[in-house]
Structure formats: structure tokens, C-alpha cells
Motif scaffolding. Sequence first.
Motif, PDB file in Angstrom:
ATOM      1  N   SER A  38       0.726  -1.330   0.022  1.00 25.70           N
ATOM      2  CA  SER A  38       0.077   0.045   0.124  1.00 25.70           C
ATOM      3  C   SER A  38       0.749   1.289  -0.031  1.00 25.70           C
ATOM      4  O   SER A  38       0.428   2.273  -0.070  1.00 25.70           O
ATOM      5  CB  SER A  38      -1.113   0.023   1.121  1.00 25.70           C
ATOM      6  N   ASN A  40      -2.013   3.792  13.261  1.00 24.56           N
ATOM      7  CA  ASN A  40      -0.650   3.130  13.477  1.00 24.56           C
ATOM      8  C   ASN A  40       0.240   4.643  14.017  1.00 24.56           C
ATOM      9  O   ASN A  40       0.272   5.502  13.351  1.00 24.56           O
ATOM     10  CB  ASN A  40       0.003   2.436  12.415  1.00 24.56           C
ATOM     11  N   ASP A  90      -6.891   5.294   5.301  1.00 23.62           N
ATOM     12  CA  ASP A  90      -5.735   3.999   5.190  1.00 23.62           C
ATOM     13  C   ASP A  90      -5.951   3.022   5.994  1.00 23.62           C
ATOM     14  O   ASP A  90      -5.915   3.191   7.414  1.00 23.62           O
ATOM     15  CB  ASP A  90      -4.285   4.402   5.662  1.00 23.62           C
ATOM     16  N   TYR A 132      -5.017  -2.016   8.664  1.00 24.30           N
ATOM     17  CA  TYR A 132      -5.109  -2.967   9.730  1.00 24.30           C
ATOM     18  C   TYR A 132      -6.776  -3.157   9.959  1.00 24.30           C
ATOM     19  O   TYR A 132      -7.147  -3.814  11.012  1.00 24.30           O
ATOM     20  CB  TYR A 132      -4.684  -2.293  11.176  1.00 24.30           C
ATOM     21  N   THR A 164      -4.178  -3.556   2.491  1.00 24.02           N
ATOM     22  CA  THR A 164      -2.881  -4.236   2.216  1.00 24.02           C
ATOM     23  C   THR A 164      -3.076  -5.802   2.468  1.00 24.02           C
ATOM     24  O   THR A 164      -3.902  -6.123   3.290  1.00 24.02           O
ATOM     25  CB  THR A 164      -1.673  -3.551   3.131  1.00 24.02           C
ATOM     26  N   SER A 216      -0.385  -7.124   3.736  1.00 21.06           N
ATOM     27  CA  SER A 216       0.749  -7.401   4.483  1.00 21.06           C
ATOM     28  C   SER A 216       0.313  -7.889   5.870  1.00 21.06           C
ATOM     29  O   SER A 216       1.349  -8.314   6.505  1.00 21.06           O
ATOM     30  CB  SER A 216       1.584  -6.208   4.487  1.00 21.06           C
ATOM     31  N   LYS A 217      -0.654  -7.420   6.339  1.00 22.13           N
ATOM     32  CA  LYS A 217      -1.172  -7.549   7.889  1.00 22.13           C
ATOM     33  C   LYS A 217      -2.018  -8.779   7.941  1.00 22.13           C
ATOM     34  O   LYS A 217      -1.552  -9.740   8.127  1.00 22.13           O
ATOM     35  CB  LYS A 217      -1.579  -6.517   8.318  1.00 22.13           C
ATOM     36  N   ARG A 224       4.364  -7.945  -0.849  1.00 16.42           N
ATOM     37  CA  ARG A 224       4.232  -6.515  -1.208  1.00 16.42           C
ATOM     38  C   ARG A 224       2.916  -6.392  -2.369  1.00 16.42           C
ATOM     39  O   ARG A 224       3.321  -6.317  -3.702  1.00 16.42           O
ATOM     40  CB  ARG A 224       5.598  -6.103  -2.163  1.00 16.42           C
TER      41      ARG A 224
HETATM   42  C1  LIG Z   1      -1.045   2.411   8.428  1.00 15.60           C
HETATM   43  C2  LIG Z   1      -0.146   1.999   7.325  1.00 15.60           C
HETATM   44  N1  LIG Z   1      -0.637   1.968   6.260  1.00 15.60           N
HETATM   45  C3  LIG Z   1       0.242   1.229   5.429  1.00 15.60           C
HETATM   46  C4  LIG Z   1       1.485   0.567   5.545  1.00 15.60           C
HETATM   47  C5  LIG Z   1       2.338  -0.035   4.484  1.00 15.60           C
HETATM   48  O1  LIG Z   1       2.097  -1.335   4.303  1.00 15.60           O
HETATM   49  P1  LIG Z   1       2.484  -2.170   3.163  1.00 15.60           P
HETATM   50  O2  LIG Z   1       3.281  -1.008   2.047  1.00 15.60           O
HETATM   51  O3  LIG Z   1       3.277  -3.371   3.376  1.00 15.60           O
HETATM   52  O4  LIG Z   1       1.193  -2.373   2.248  1.00 15.60           O
HETATM   53  C6  LIG Z   1       1.642   0.264   6.953  1.00 15.60           C
HETATM   54  C7  LIG Z   1       2.728  -0.657   7.121  1.00 15.60           C
HETATM   55  O5  LIG Z   1       3.269  -0.956   8.373  1.00 15.60           O
HETATM   56  C8  LIG Z   1       0.942   0.968   7.892  1.00 15.60           C
HETATM   57  O6  LIG Z   1       1.037   0.642   9.210  1.00 15.60           O
END
Ligand SMILES: Cc1ncc(COP(=O)(O)O)c(C=O)c1O
Length: 377
Positions: free
Chosen positions: A102, A176, A205, A208, A232, A234-235, A243
Motif C-alpha cells: 500500500s 498506527n 488508510d 489494519y 494491504t 501485508s497484515k 508486497r
Molecule cells: C497505516 C499503514 N499503512 C500502510 C502500511 C504499508 O503497508 P504495505 O506497504 O506493506 O502494504 C503500513 C505498514 O506498516 C501501515 O502501518
Amino acid sequence: MSDQNDTIGIDDLPIREELKGQSPYGAPQLDVPVQLNTNENPYPLPEPLVARIAERVAEAARGLNRYPDRDAVELRTELARYLTRTGGHPVGVANVWAANGSNEVLQQLLQTFGGPGRTAIGFEPSYSMHALIARGTGTGWISGPRNEDFTIDVAAAEAAIAAHRPDVVFVTSPNNPTGTAVEADVVERLYTAAQAAKPSLVVVDEAYVEFSHRDSLLPLLEGRPHLVVSRTMSKAFGAAGLRLGYLAAHPAVVDAVQLVRLPYHLSAVTQATALAALEHTDTLLGYVEQLKAERDRLVAELRAIGYEVTESDANFVQFGRFDGAEGSHAAWRRILDRGVLVRDNGVPGWLRVTAGTPEENDAFLDAVRELKKEQNA
Ligand SMILES: Cc1ncc(COP(=O)(O)O)c(C=O)c1O
């Protein structure tokens, strides 16, 4: 040659003025037994999914002599299906765009809607990459306010939007590093303020959101063509190494980011891997349920030990309070001495711990119990 290597640094190079003296983003990567500092999912991908990735990647490899599908239609279709199923709002392929994490989605948005002579606002403390991506794209950064309890101070935020008339507004929910979720009516008010001031793009955003006690803000897309929800894998999908990030928005926003995306930015291998992971959504969301329970346990146990905890809707927990920036850094160090790496995000008096496996969380809780005893001694 070696003399030159020693004497020339970044700032001696003809780089852009605003990059001089800056540091790159990055959490410390230390080799300790329990790493709870980067909000990753602690569970490796299940073996049947690993096997399916191998199959789909082998299939993709047979076509690697060709460029990948530039528009990633199959992947965007499956992401739209996932959002429709879980987000409480129907989304189609034309509403979805994907990129390498993201972070790249956010960068493409700022390349399109920000840039030199334009500004973006975020409400801090928040995800520090928003400001860094703004800097990288030449977008001016405005730091907006939060309340003492880390919720957004809506009246102050509306006033900041009216005063600065930013081109992009970032709202992170859950936020975050604080874990704080944002109510739908807050986003509605900020969107209205942002449209009256400019109009500008509002980016929610939701990296999470799968860990939240509340529903996604996706339904707010209805009737709001300048709203974007970014997500994303990723989580919740436990695939930080893949990615893969994506957004949902009005199809015109998806068309607009085509103006800046690099051709063929998402490799065929990435697309194949993400598609395999999406086939296993239900299993991966099962891990999310376990992590939510562990997150709630961390909150309850930290409070029982005597720490203050910020209400969390994410897979991490902000806890304190320590004596200012020095106190939180000293506590970070003492926890590290016990083999547990948490994150000092630079929020004075607070630290952040990612929910890990039950065993990792027990090790963390033992460490902070000891720390509390030391502090009380
Ligand atoms: C609030 C937030 N947005 C976006 C991201 C980016 O995630 P990624 O580039 O891995 O999708 C993070 C990663 O820690 C995040 O904490």
C-alpha cells in the motif's frame, strides 16, 4: 578510490534540497528471539497455500518472457470480490487498483493528487510514511492535531483543513502507532470540510482494518468520488513479503493513477502469488481471529500489570506511560535486554507492541511485568 568512498556523503551529491539531512524510513532490525516491532503477522503461510503459490508461480514462470497483465484484471477482480464479501459495500474491478504494497498505492496517489506546490495533511502521531511519501513526491506536509487520548480532534481538524486547504487528507483507521479506530461520522465530517476547502482527495488508510472491532469504512465510498480506501495484504493476509497493496475508489480515481503508474509495475509472479493467497482467504482470516483475541489479551494483561493502554483496533497495542521520550526509550532498552523487541515510535511516553503468537506475547508480558517491578522498586 577508497579515499573518495570515505569522504563523499549523500549531502555532497547534487540531490534535491529537501532531501538533504534526512534519514530513510526503517524500524531497527535486530536479531533477538522475540520480534514484536513491525506489526507483521506472526503466522507463516499455511503449507497448502505455500504449495498453491508454487503451482501458480510455476504457471506464471512459463510466461515470463512476456510482460505481465498491465491492468492486473484477474487480481483486481478477486480483490473486489474480497472487499464486497467483507467490507459491507459492493465493489467492482473498475473500483480497485493494486500496487507493490500500500506504500506504492499511497505514492501513486500523491504523485497524482499531490506534488510540487500542493500539500497533504495527516493527524499525528500516525503512520510516518505518509509524511515521507509526501516528501518523496515533493508534496508539502501539514501535521494536524489529535486529542490527548489519540482520537482525532474533529473541530481542530476541520479548522486545519479550512485554514491550509490541503490537496490530500490522510485518515488512518485503525491508526498506527496508536491503534485508534476512526468513527464513520468523523470521516464524513472531514470529507465535507475537505470538499468545502478545495476540493481535495481524502485517503482512508485501512491497513489494519481486518483486526478492528468495527466495520470497514468502505460504505462511505457511496456518493463520495474523492474518497479512497487503501488496503494491504501485508497484515491480515500475513503476506508482508509479497508486497501487495490495493485501493478502492470511484473508477475515475483508478483512471487517474494510471497517469503515474509505471507500465507493468506488478510482476506476473506477484499477481500469481496474491491470487493464490486470495484463494485461501478463509484460513488466513481464521488467524486474524486468533490475533484479535491475543491483542485483547495483551490489552487486558497490560492494564492488570498497571500500564496505561490506548484502546486498540489493530494487531498492536500502544502502552505507557513512561517518563517522556527518555523514559520510553529507556523502557524499550530494558525490554530488549530481556530478548523482546518492541517499537519506540517516538511518541513520548509510549511504546508499541505487535500481537505475536501466544508464546511471544507471554515472553513480552513477562518482560514488562519485570520492568514494572523495577520501576516500582
Ligand atoms: C497505516 C499503514 N499503512 C500502510 C502500511 C504499508 O503497508 P504495505 O506497504 O506493506 O502494504 C503500513 C505498514 O506498516 C501501515 O502501518
